[in-house]
Design a protein around this motif. Sequence first.
Motif, PDB file in Angstrom:
ATOM      1  N   ASP A 181     -15.197 -46.731  -2.259  1.00 32.46           N
ATOM      2  CA  ASP A 181     -16.597 -47.124  -2.055  1.00 32.46           C
ATOM      3  C   ASP A 181     -16.856 -48.538  -2.562  1.00 32.46           C
ATOM      4  OD1 ASP A 181     -17.332 -44.789  -0.824  1.00 32.46           O
ATOM      5  OD2 ASP A 181     -18.035 -43.805  -2.651  1.00 32.46           O
ATOM      6  N   LYS A 182     -16.241 -48.892  -3.704  1.00 33.45           N
ATOM      7  CA  LYS A 182     -16.409 -50.237  -4.254  1.00 33.45           C
ATOM      8  C   LYS A 182     -15.813 -51.281  -3.316  1.00 33.45           C
ATOM      9  CE  LYS A 182     -16.522 -48.854  -9.120  1.00 33.45           C
ATOM     10  NZ  LYS A 182     -15.814 -48.856 -10.426  1.00 33.45           N
ATOM     11  N   MET A 183     -14.700 -50.934  -2.687  1.00 34.36           N
ATOM     12  CA  MET A 183     -14.093 -51.843  -1.714  1.00 34.36           C
ATOM     13  C   MET A 183     -15.060 -52.080  -0.551  1.00 34.36           C
ATOM     14  SD  MET A 183     -10.120 -50.523  -1.533  1.00 34.36           S
ATOM     15  CE  MET A 183      -9.568 -51.898  -0.516  1.00 34.36           C
ATOM     16  N   HIS A 184     -15.693 -51.003  -0.094  1.00 35.99           N
ATOM     17  CA  HIS A 184     -16.653 -51.133   1.004  1.00 35.99           C
ATOM     18  C   HIS A 184     -17.851 -51.977   0.579  1.00 35.99           C
ATOM     19  CE1 HIS A 184     -14.988 -47.173   2.830  1.00 35.99           C
ATOM     20  NE2 HIS A 184     -14.416 -48.220   3.391  1.00 35.99           N
ATOM     21  N   THR A 185     -18.338 -51.727  -0.664  1.00 39.21           N
ATOM     22  CA  THR A 185     -19.506 -52.462  -1.177  1.00 39.21           C
ATOM     23  C   THR A 185     -19.229 -53.948  -1.272  1.00 39.21           C
ATOM     24  OG1 THR A 185     -20.181 -50.510  -2.446  1.00 39.21           O
ATOM     25  CG2 THR A 185     -21.157 -52.616  -3.080  1.00 39.21           C
ATOM     26  N   SER A 186     -18.004 -54.287  -1.658  1.00 40.11           N
ATOM     27  CA  SER A 186     -17.635 -55.703  -1.809  1.00 40.11           C
ATOM     28  C   SER A 186     -17.226 -56.343  -0.481  1.00 40.11           C
ATOM     29  CB  SER A 186     -16.498 -55.844  -2.819  1.00 40.11           C
ATOM     30  OG  SER A 186     -15.331 -55.194  -2.352  1.00 40.11           O
ATOM     31  N   LYS A 187     -17.457 -55.621   0.622  1.00 42.65           N
ATOM     32  CA  LYS A 187     -17.131 -56.119   1.973  1.00 42.65           C
ATOM     33  C   LYS A 187     -15.642 -56.361   2.167  1.00 42.65           C
ATOM     34  CE  LYS A 187     -21.577 -56.268   2.810  1.00 42.65           C
ATOM     35  NZ  LYS A 187     -22.207 -55.205   3.627  1.00 42.65           N
ATOM     36  N   MET A 188     -14.827 -55.633   1.424  1.00 38.43           N
ATOM     37  CA  MET A 188     -13.376 -55.776   1.528  1.00 38.43           C
ATOM     38  C   MET A 188     -12.851 -54.774   2.551  1.00 38.43           C
ATOM     39  SD  MET A 188     -10.663 -55.708  -1.606  1.00 38.43           S
ATOM     40  CE  MET A 188      -9.030 -56.427  -1.400  1.00 38.43           C
ATOM     41  N   ASP A 189     -12.058 -55.232   3.483  1.00 37.71           N
ATOM     42  CA  ASP A 189     -11.501 -54.365   4.521  1.00 37.71           C
ATOM     43  C   ASP A 189     -10.295 -53.605   3.957  1.00 37.71           C
ATOM     44  OD1 ASP A 189     -10.663 -53.115   6.774  1.00 37.71           O
ATOM     45  OD2 ASP A 189      -9.859 -54.907   7.745  1.00 37.71           O
ATOM     46  N   PRO A 190     -10.419 -52.292   3.770  1.00 36.92           N
ATOM     47  CA  PRO A 190      -9.308 -51.532   3.175  1.00 36.92           C
ATOM     48  C   PRO A 190      -8.044 -51.558   4.024  1.00 36.92           C
ATOM     49  CG  PRO A 190     -11.347 -50.275   3.105  1.00 36.92           C
ATOM     50  CD  PRO A 190     -11.589 -51.447   4.012  1.00 36.92           C
ATOM     51  N   GLY A 191      -8.225 -51.560   5.347  1.00 38.93           N
ATOM     52  CA  GLY A 191      -7.051 -51.520   6.212  1.00 38.93           C
ATOM     53  C   GLY A 191      -6.515 -50.107   6.346  1.00 38.93           C
ATOM     54  N   ILE A 192      -5.717 -49.870   7.364  1.00 40.15           N
ATOM     55  CA  ILE A 192      -5.220 -48.531   7.653  1.00 40.15           C
ATOM     56  C   ILE A 192      -4.320 -48.013   6.540  1.00 40.15           C
ATOM     57  CG2 ILE A 192      -3.206 -49.328   8.962  1.00 40.15           C
ATOM     58  CD1 ILE A 192      -5.439 -46.204   9.559  1.00 40.15           C
ATOM     59  N   GLY A 193      -3.614 -48.893   5.835  1.00 41.13           N
ATOM     60  CA  GLY A 193      -2.734 -48.462   4.745  1.00 41.13           C
ATOM     61  C   GLY A 193      -3.491 -47.722   3.662  1.00 41.13           C
ATOM     62  N   VAL A 194      -4.648 -48.261   3.253  1.00 40.22           N
ATOM     63  CA  VAL A 194      -5.470 -47.632   2.221  1.00 40.22           C
ATOM     64  C   VAL A 194      -6.041 -46.309   2.730  1.00 40.22           C
ATOM     65  CG1 VAL A 194      -7.632 -47.826   0.920  1.00 40.22           C
ATOM     66  CG2 VAL A 194      -6.030 -49.751   0.971  1.00 40.22           C
ATOM     67  N   LEU A 218     -12.421 -43.257  11.701  1.00 37.44           N
ATOM     68  CA  LEU A 218     -11.739 -44.537  11.493  1.00 37.44           C
ATOM     69  C   LEU A 218     -12.099 -45.585  12.537  1.00 37.44           C
ATOM     70  CD1 LEU A 218      -8.154 -43.469  10.341  1.00 37.44           C
ATOM     71  CD2 LEU A 218      -9.986 -44.462   8.969  1.00 37.44           C
ATOM     72  N   LEU A 219     -11.853 -45.281  13.800  1.00 33.55           N
ATOM     73  CA  LEU A 219     -12.088 -46.291  14.843  1.00 33.55           C
ATOM     74  C   LEU A 219     -13.573 -46.439  15.198  1.00 33.55           C
ATOM     75  CD1 LEU A 219     -10.790 -48.376  16.646  1.00 33.55           C
ATOM     76  CD2 LEU A 219     -10.439 -46.608  18.370  1.00 33.55           C
ATOM     77  N   PRO A 220     -14.291 -45.343  15.463  1.00 35.39           N
ATOM     78  CA  PRO A 220     -15.689 -45.520  15.891  1.00 35.39           C
ATOM     79  C   PRO A 220     -16.619 -46.062  14.814  1.00 35.39           C
ATOM     80  CG  PRO A 220     -15.161 -43.185  15.608  1.00 35.39           C
ATOM     81  CD  PRO A 220     -13.867 -43.930  15.510  1.00 35.39           C
ATOM     82  N   LEU A 221     -16.385 -45.703  13.548  1.00 36.02           N
ATOM     83  CA  LEU A 221     -17.309 -46.111  12.486  1.00 36.02           C
ATOM     84  C   LEU A 221     -16.776 -47.245  11.613  1.00 36.02           C
ATOM     85  CD1 LEU A 221     -18.680 -42.640  11.280  1.00 36.02           C
ATOM     86  CD2 LEU A 221     -19.683 -44.236  12.919  1.00 36.02           C
TER      87      LEU A 221
END
Length: 323
Positions: A181-194, A218-221
């Motif tokens: 969630d923190k990654m999302h909040t900081s606008k960081m793209d987790p990527g498929i690996g995460v 994953l893809l739609p949202l």
Amino acid sequence: MEAKGIEANVVTYNSLISSFCKAGRWDDGAQLLKDMITRGIASDVVIFNALIDCLVKERKLKEAEELYNEMITRGIDPDTITYNSLIDGLCIENRLDEANQMMDVMVSKGCEPSIVTYGVMVVIVNILIQGFCQEGKLNVAKELFQEMVSEGARPDTVTYGILLDGLCDNGELEEALEILDKMHTSKMDPGIGVYNIIIHGMCNARKVDDAWDLFSSLLPLKGVKADVKTYTIMIAGLCKKGSLSEADMLFKKMGEEDGIAPNECTYNTLIRAHLGGSGVVASVELIEEMKRCGFAADGSTMKMVIDMLSDGRLNKSFWSMLS
């Protein structure tokens, strides 16, 4: 040069020692350092750094540490480059506690990384965090992660992936989700690996429905396309849940609709699930398809088949078909 009456100075030695080190001739460089000390020519941190870095690359950490101690004895203060080289060497030898201590010394001496060296520091911290996670020292890994953030060295997706993997492997899924969630909040793209790590963690925690919701979004949202590893993890999760029919449907969908070709791991995962569920006929079909694709049974599948042969759940003809 000296034959013409021109005396060598620290600049001369710097150039020569650096050249020897770049050529991997650390022994010649070390001999030149001894020579300049004998002549009373003051050495500096640049010379020691060149030699220490060369020794670390040559996997001669003991000699590098001795050189580090000698520079301190001579009153030469190590800098960020010195510490980076030594920490890297300690990590290579899996001496993680000592590497962590060296980082503490580095910070205490005021050698905080500059913007230029942040990338190097992130790599070093990533190695440390991964090592601590593998050793089960998750609290140390989390503390190091927080220290990294407080020091201004921004974690990258690799750092997050390593930490999240450690958290999920140790049953700390909720904390892993908070970090995501923190990654999302900081606008960081987790990527498929995460996302693969999180989905795998959810499946291991018997939260297969939650894993499916994330997989489906994953893809739609999130705008991230699932890869073969994502599908394999999700198929394995459905199999563990006992939803073998759903696993079969997803296996079919990944190839026919989504254009993701199954790999060896995908086939073996599904084959073992069918064997465990007494689906021998389906297993045979999957094995034949797998072999046509150029894949083979892995160690886990072979062991399962051997166990089933020994207790009479399979006949010997199955083994010949598998091999």
